[in-house]
Design an enzyme around this catalytic site. Structure first.
Site, PDB file in Angstrom:
ATOM      1  N   HIS A  61       0.805  -1.194  -0.022  1.00 51.30           N
ATOM      2  CA  HIS A  61       0.041  -0.056   0.054  1.00 51.30           C
ATOM      3  C   HIS A  61       0.888   1.367   0.027  1.00 51.30           C
ATOM      4  O   HIS A  61       1.683   1.244   0.859  1.00 51.30           O
ATOM      5  CB  HIS A  61      -0.940   0.075   1.183  1.00 51.30           C
ATOM      6  CG  HIS A  61      -1.788  -1.221   1.192  1.00 51.30           C
ATOM      7  ND1 HIS A  61      -2.109  -1.993   2.236  1.00 51.30           N
ATOM      8  CD2 HIS A  61      -2.765  -1.839   0.094  1.00 51.30           C
ATOM      9  CE1 HIS A  61      -3.032  -2.917   1.785  1.00 51.30           C
ATOM     10  NE2 HIS A  61      -3.259  -2.562   0.759  1.00 51.30           N
ATOM     11  N   GLU A  64       1.784   3.726   3.071  1.00 52.85           N
ATOM     12  CA  GLU A  64       2.100   3.182   4.161  1.00 52.85           C
ATOM     13  C   GLU A  64       3.578   3.389   4.518  1.00 52.85           C
ATOM     14  O   GLU A  64       4.315   2.293   4.096  1.00 52.85           O
ATOM     15  CB  GLU A  64       1.537   1.711   4.459  1.00 52.85           C
ATOM     16  CG  GLU A  64      -0.069   1.741   4.400  1.00 52.85           C
ATOM     17  CD  GLU A  64      -0.559   0.476   4.391  1.00 52.85           C
ATOM     18  OE1 GLU A  64       0.236  -0.693   4.604  1.00 52.85           O
ATOM     19  OE2 GLU A  64      -1.952   0.475   4.263  1.00 52.85           O
ATOM     20  N   HIS A 156       3.126  -3.164   7.097  1.00 51.19           N
ATOM     21  CA  HIS A 156       2.160  -2.483   6.782  1.00 51.19           C
ATOM     22  C   HIS A 156       2.068  -1.338   7.872  1.00 51.19           C
ATOM     23  O   HIS A 156       2.554  -1.477   8.928  1.00 51.19           O
ATOM     24  CB  HIS A 156       0.871  -3.229   6.508  1.00 51.19           C
ATOM     25  CG  HIS A 156       0.839  -3.755   5.221  1.00 51.19           C
ATOM     26  ND1 HIS A 156      -0.258  -3.660   4.132  1.00 51.19           N
ATOM     27  CD2 HIS A 156       1.294  -5.031   4.801  1.00 51.19           C
ATOM     28  CE1 HIS A 156       0.073  -4.596   3.413  1.00 51.19           C
ATOM     29  NE2 HIS A 156       0.876  -5.201   3.800  1.00 51.19           N
ATOM     30  N   GLU A 220       1.300  -4.885  11.084  1.00 52.00           N
ATOM     31  CA  GLU A 220       0.644  -3.724  11.106  1.00 52.00           C
ATOM     32  C   GLU A 220       1.427  -2.957  12.296  1.00 52.00           C
ATOM     33  O   GLU A 220       1.301  -3.227  13.269  1.00 52.00           O
ATOM     34  CB  GLU A 220      -0.728  -3.917  11.393  1.00 52.00           C
ATOM     35  CG  GLU A 220      -1.729  -4.384  10.419  1.00 52.00           C
ATOM     36  CD  GLU A 220      -1.847  -3.894   8.955  1.00 52.00           C
ATOM     37  OE1 GLU A 220      -1.552  -2.556   9.110  1.00 52.00           O
ATOM     38  OE2 GLU A 220      -2.241  -4.484   8.028  1.00 52.00           O
TER      39      GLU A 220
END
Ligand SMILES: O=C(O)CCC(=O)N[C@@H](CCC(=O)O)C(=O)O
Ligand SMILES: [Zn+2]
Length: 337
Positions: A61, A64, A156, A220
């Site tokens: 992404h 990010e 991410h 994450e």
């Protein structure tokens, strides 16, 4: 002489679109291959056959950015000889087009296009890129001799804030056990919250886990912010653990104790079936927020998603996804198998 010049380094060369076909070169200690835009393979010059294979992907992404900066700084230190390399390392900056635009994606969410799903969106630049990354990851892991570790960390950051700031997502393992040593390594990166997926997905980590039995995790690591706006001190844990990993200097890890980890499993996805999809959670609601029993989480035409039991929590609520895609995950606490 680095082929990234005159850009300052691999990240800046990628952002400036400087890839001009595969290149191979050496430093005093490393063999390097610039395999594709945003894809760099590094190996020790004196590489033995039995080296672990580590894939670090970031920027799947494009907005990010903190983990992209973390990985780029590790690459810089490896290239400068400031840190030894004791594995075969493949670094991927996943979506350079979206990175340049500061966007999660430009045509279609790339992390819904792996495992062959790219065929369904032939017009999307992310589909061509997902296919390319799949092929490069396949070449990398297929070359790994039996017995070496195959690791994939897909790094991410999340759109929303989170009750647990850092967490890992274990893709569905097709029945293989979840490995305690992976949790202990995560703990060394200051990550002690884990979500276990319960079904196959079109994500990059499921692709490498499923096809190559890589120990693959999606990490994450905080909140998504533009380049230059990251407080990299908040990413010190992952930076440290990755440096230990690639330089073969991970200290002995403590024994596993379930009480140190918060583990959840994915119960079901909130799927956006139509443009009528309505999420009944405010934009300020954070990941891992508890869902009181009986609460209507979302509605979509005749479908109502209702919280059940009082132990459920919400992850990645996002009503702005495309029709047919996941608009959130309802999770609940569980024990590791
Ligand atoms: O913050 C969000 O809503 C999304 C953050 C993100 O990109 N998460 C990954 C998780 C992948 C997985 O569920 O395995 C994604 O949505 O691709
Ligand atoms: Zn992401």
């Amino acid at each position: 002489m680095t082929p990234f010049a005159p850009a300052r380094d691999f990240l800046h060369a990628t952002l400036e679109g400087r890839f001009a076909g595969p290149r191979q070169w050496q430093t005093a200690t490393l063999s390097l291959q610039w395999l594709a835009e945003g894809v760099l393979a590094l190996a020790p010059l004196d590489a033995a056959d039995a080296l672990d294979h580590v894939l670090l992907s970031t920027g799947i992404h494009g907005n990010e950015t903190a983990p992209i900066e973390v990985v780029n700084s590790i690459v810089n230190d490896l290239l400068a000889g400031a840190m030894p390399l004791r594995c075969r390392l493949l670094v991927m900056l996943g979506n350079p087009v979206a990175m340049r635009s500061g966007a999660r994606f430009t045509d279609y969410d790339m992390n819904r296009l792996f495992n062959g799903a790219h065929i369904s969106q032939p017009q999307a630049q992310e589909a061509r890129r997902a296919a390319e990354l799949e092929q490069l990851a396949a070449d990398f892991f297929r070359a790994a001799p039996a017995g070496v570790q195959r690791l994939h960390y897909d790094l991410h950051t999340a759109i929303r804030g989170s009750v647990f700031e850092k967490f890992a997502i274990y893709p569905y393992t097709d029945g293989r056990p979840h490995k305690r040593e992976q949790l202990l390594w995560l703990e060394s990166a200051d990550v002690s919250t884990l979500l276990l997926h319960s079904k196959p997905a079109a994500t990059f980590s499921y692709y490498t886990s499923h096809h190559f039995h890589a120990d693959a995790l999606t990490l994450e690591l905080g909140k998504a912010r533009p380049f230059g706006d990251n407080d990299l001190a908040r990413f010190a844990g992952i930076d440290r653990a990755l440096r230990h990993l690639v330089s073969g200097s991970t200290p002995p890890l403590p024994a596993y104790d379930a009480s140190r980890f918060a583990v959840f499993h994915a119960k079901y996805d909130l799927v956006k079936h139509s443009e009528q999809f309505k999420l009944h959670l405010a934009d300020s609601v954070e990941n891992f927020t508890a869902l009181p029993h009986g609460m209507t989480i979302a509605e979509d035409g005749d479908i109502r998603y209702v919280a059940d039991g009082g132990e459920e929590r919400i992850l990645f609520p996002n009503p702005k996804v495309g029709v047919g895609l996941r608009a959130g995950i309802v999770i609940s606490p569980c024990q590791l198998d």
